[in-house]
Design an enzyme around this catalytic site. Structure first.
Site, PDB file in Angstrom:
ATOM      1  CB  CYS A 436     -16.252  43.815   5.174  1.00  0.00           C
ATOM      2  SG  CYS A 436     -17.337  43.063   6.709  1.00  0.00           S
ATOM      3  CD  GLU A 438     -16.646  48.625   4.790  1.00  0.00           C
ATOM      4  OE1 GLU A 438     -16.011  47.312   4.738  1.00  0.00           O
ATOM      5  OE2 GLU A 438     -17.514  48.570   5.740  1.00  0.00           O
TER       6      GLU A 438
END
Length: 844
Positions: A436, A438
């Site tokens: 997502c 990171e």
């Protein structure tokens, strides 16, 4: 004009895109059969060699498929946008869901009766042999109790393969697999037989040689297939294309790519094998514009490729990434709704020596996203002070098309956050994005990102109930609400509960980590991560240069707003006692659970009345009988006996100032709630020798795990969705996009080095025209100047989304941003759709 518009894709790309949009995702049994066959034949071998032999068997026997119109080939399934199974990770949920997986709420898959029969034969072999089984056996009863009560979950790696990594794609594409095999051979020669780890090191390098040799053969099988198809192809243009595909697959990935076309083909073969090895969640391409541009630059300079053909190749690569799919269990599917594999691909930012990294391919990637209008891959850009205005304007122009792309990341926050974790400045500047949101160092880090979802709002609820969930004393006793004399008393209790539960989060993650270390090593993936070959140690055993574990929190805004509401009304103004507030919360503020449309005095049918209704229907043999509203009003549930008082309390709490409006007093409390979690997480270490690091993002778990949370002090009703990521609660950021962004920027993003996620939603009219484009870019620059880490946008109006709910057949390709990823809106569960619809529509 600032806006330049986007070109049209070729007819070929449109056909390939339609193939993805119209595909019906299926589950295929082939891989499950092949891995089971291999494991049965290798029961006497060391686990690392069993893993290698299993992948070898899969790559040598998986059906080779070349789809119509493809210029770049490699797929894992016969059907489009479908998936294989990975029973070595977990399998029981598959058998349990055979009869419901086609009709379940989130991410349904078709599965043929033939494949069901095949899987019923092979899956029982894995009884007590899976990674999930081993991880469960390590977990304490307390840890499993916490998971069962919705405090946290470790489902990502618990049921699936290791992912969330960016391999060294440059190494794979530039040097080729033969050169890496030679590295493993040289390592074998260097080992000292007196070294206690000699045997393990030897087995690891032999495993690397085995899988890379099989991977070369896998590409060769595509070369042979293309030649077979060319031999019978009557269209001379397609015949030439197939022969070129055959030549490409003959050379790469065995050898280093010599041009952009070969580099694209080598990339796709590598990506497919990564996915078939473990079904890793988010095997992300990372900084695609950096490692691919040298091939494009050379080809354009010498005239061996046209810009148009290079663009078409790039479009074809992105289509191939949409062909990958992944099936999850029913609960995980709700948390990751949208048929996502989470391949995050990036552009822009800065080079390792601190110069602007934007190049021609960076802009072409934006063109591709506009061409395809698909939910994958997740396209991200890096922004810093040296980012050209032209690049940011172009990104905003893409974002306002309404596909939820690109997501945008702030180098000025992320690079310091990574160096604070011990990553060198050179490596930190080269970070890419995975999953997502990171950040991760390509080819050098095993971050074990997305390691757990931690429900901070649930822990706040538990604090208010003195460590209890219902009648279960699940946390420590930290005090009844009437014992808290000050806000600090309550915050001390909250912190103790966080400390208590984070311990079990770490235990759960480490149990799963150990299980993958023992049963799930990945020799292919490890071949492209430093320093695995030189140290002869796989990534699951700690072979990467950098090792982390990243559990993420959600419910931060809900917790901040709740704590501030308690501060203002209980301790400052003394409008209400804490005991009265708790009583109202326990009664869900007088509303029936699962409904926030009206207080209980205007309730629906009681249980008794519903039973009566059912019996009448059975007797009369009719359906559709209903009672008048008037006849049911007198029979409200007992919980509503004090509804006027509860409604008054809720109205007061709900009207309290909220996070998302640039109010320091409120925002600093949300910041503190997040910091308590983040600082506690970083105290722990993992079995690979690395540190835990916190993140703040939910995927779409804020909807799913909101169901585990009762009413909160901020007026939120039981079971309703929580705020997504570090975004303000839906509809509460009412002072405009700049104020909302300013609030989010006040969170301590640097300590959440596993990533933070911020969603904003704009009305299309707000960002229209050149002025809208400049305003759009200004919001981003301002947010990043204030040290926000990440932001992404939905540019769509509520009416469009509501119409798509009512008439999904007209919006089959409507793409929206869910959390750290985009998805087809009509493929999402209704409750996730509702959550997106409820987000504040910002305008200037």
């Amino acid at each position: 004009m600032l806006a330049k518009g986007f070109s049209k894709p070729t007819d070929r790309v449109e056909r390939l895109r339609s193939m993805i949009v119209n595909a019906v995702p299926c589950i295929e049994a082939e891989r499950a059969v092949l891995i089971t066959e291999s494991y049965k034949a290798t029961e006497g071998l060391p686990m690392i060699m069993r893993r290698a032999k299993a992948l070898e068997n899969i790559l040598n026997n998986l059906t080779v498929t070349i789809r119509d119109d493809e210029l770049v080939v490699g797929t894992l399934t016969k059907a489009v946008r479908s998936c294989q199974l990975f029973p070595e990770n977990s399998y029981k949920w598959v058998m349990d869901e055979f009869d419901t997986i086609e009709t379940r709420m989130a991410d349904p898959f078709k599965i043929s009766e033939e494949d069901k029969a095949t899987l019923r034969e092979v899956l029982p072999y894995w009884e007590d042999k899976t990674i999930s089984d081993l991880a469960s056996s390590y977990m304490s009863e307390k840890t499993q109790e916490c998971i069962a009560n919705g405090i946290f979950t470790v489902g990502n790696y618990f049921f699936g393969g290791v992912g969330h990594i960016i391999i060294d794609y440059d190494k794979a594409i530039r040097r080729g697999y033969k050169a890496i095999i030679q590295d493993a051979v040289e390592a074998l020669k260097s080992f000292d037989c007196n070294d206690p780890e000699f045997i393990q090191k030897t087995q690891f390098c032999k495993a690397v040689i085995t899988v890379l040799s099989a991977a070369i053969n896998f590409a060769k099988r595509y070369s042979d297939k293309a030649r077979e198809m060319a031999a019978v192809e009557t269209n001379p243009t397609r015949k030439a294309e197939l022969l070129q595909i055959a030549a490409n697959c003959e050379n790469v990935p065995a050898n280093g790519a010599t041009n952009f076309y070969e580099a694209c083909q080598s990339f796709i073969i590598t990506q497919m094998i990564l996915q078939v090895e473990s079904s890793g969640h988010s095997e992300s391409p990372g900084r695609f514009d950096q490692y691919m541009y040298p091939y494009l630059e050379k080809d354009l300079a010498n005239g061996s490729i046209t810009k148009d053909f290079a663009q078409e190749l790039l479009d074809c690569v992105f289509v191939k990434l949409n062909d990958l799919n992944k099936v999850r269990d029913q609960i995980s599917a709700q948390a990751f709704a949208g048929f996502q594999v989470f391949q995050n691909i990036g552009a822009g930012g800065q080079t390792e020596d601190g110069m602007d990294a934007t190049n021609e391919l960076s802009y072409m990637m934006m063109e591709t996203v506009a061409h395809l209008r698909l939910s994958a891959p997740s396209f991200s850009i890096r922004v810093w002070q040296g980012t050209p205005d032209e690049f940011l304007y172009r990104a905003c122009e893409l974002a306002r098309l309404g596909y939820g792309l690109p997501a945008m990341y702030n180098d000025e926050v992320i690079i310091p956050a990574l160096t604070n974790r011990g990553i060198s400045l050179h490596d930190a500047r080269g970070y890419g994005l995975i999953g997502c949101v990171e950040p991760s160092v390509p080819g050098k880090e095993q971050g074990w990102h997305d390691a757990a979802f931690v429900n901070v709002a649930k822990i706040l609820e538990i604090t208010i109930h003195n460590g209890k969930v219902g009648d279960l004393q699940i946390g420590p006793k930290t005090g009844e609400v009437d014992t808290f004399n000050t806000l600090e008393d309550f915050m001390e209790a909250f912190q103790k509960q966080i400390e208590y539960f984070v311990y079990y989060v770490a235990e759960a993650d480490n149990c799963v980590d150990y299980a993958h270390m023992e049963r799930g090593e990945l020799p292919f993936l490890s071949s492209f991560v430093a320093d695995c070959i030189s140290d002869a140690k796989g990534i699951c055993a700690g072979g990467a240069k950098y090792n982390f574990t990243g559990p993420q929190a959600f419910g931060v805004a809900d917790s901040g707003d709740s704590v501030y509401a308690i501060k203002k009304h209980v301790f400052d103004n003394k409008d209400i006692t804490f005991a009265e507030l708790k009583e109202a919360m326990d009664a869900n503020f007088g509303y029936p659970v699962d409904s926030d449309t009206a207080p209980c005095s205007a309730s629906a049918e009681t249980d008794i009345e519903k039973d009566l209704y059912d019996q009448i229907c059975k007797i009369l043999g009719k359906e559709g009988i209903s009672f008048s509203k008037q006849s049911t009003a007198a029979a409200a549930p007992a919980v509503c006996s004090n509804n006027e008082k509860y409604e008054r309390i809720r109205a007061m709490m709900d009207a309290t100032e909220c996070f998302g409006n640039d109010i320091d007093e409120v925002d600093m409390i949300a910041r503190r709630c997040a910091q308590i979690y983040c600082y506690e997480v970083e105290k722990y270490r993992n079995p690979r020798g690395g540190q835990f690091q916190a993140g703040i993002y939910p995927v779409s778990a804020n909807v799913l795990f909101g169901k585990d949370v009762g009413a909160l002090p901020d007026g939120r009703l039981a079971k309703k969705p929580l705020a997504d990521g570090c975004s303000p609660r839906a509809g509460k950021d009412v002072k405009g996009p700049t104020a909302a962004a300013a609030s989010v920027a006040k969170l301590d993003h640097e300590v959440a080095s596993n990533g933070t996620l911020y969603n904003q939603k704009f009305l299309p009219s707000a960002v229209a025209g050149d002025q809208g484009l400049m305003n759009f870019a200004a919001v981003i620059r301002s947010y990043f100047d204030k040290k926000g880490m990440h932001v992404q946008f939905n540019v769509v109006d509520k009416e469009t989304l509501l119409d798509a709910q009512a008439h999904p057949e007209n919006y089959k390709d409507l793409v929206v941003r869910v959390a750290g990823y985009s998805a087809m809106f009509t493929e999402l569960a209704k409750e996730v759709q509702d959550d997106i619809i409820s987000r504040t529509e910002q305008h200037f």
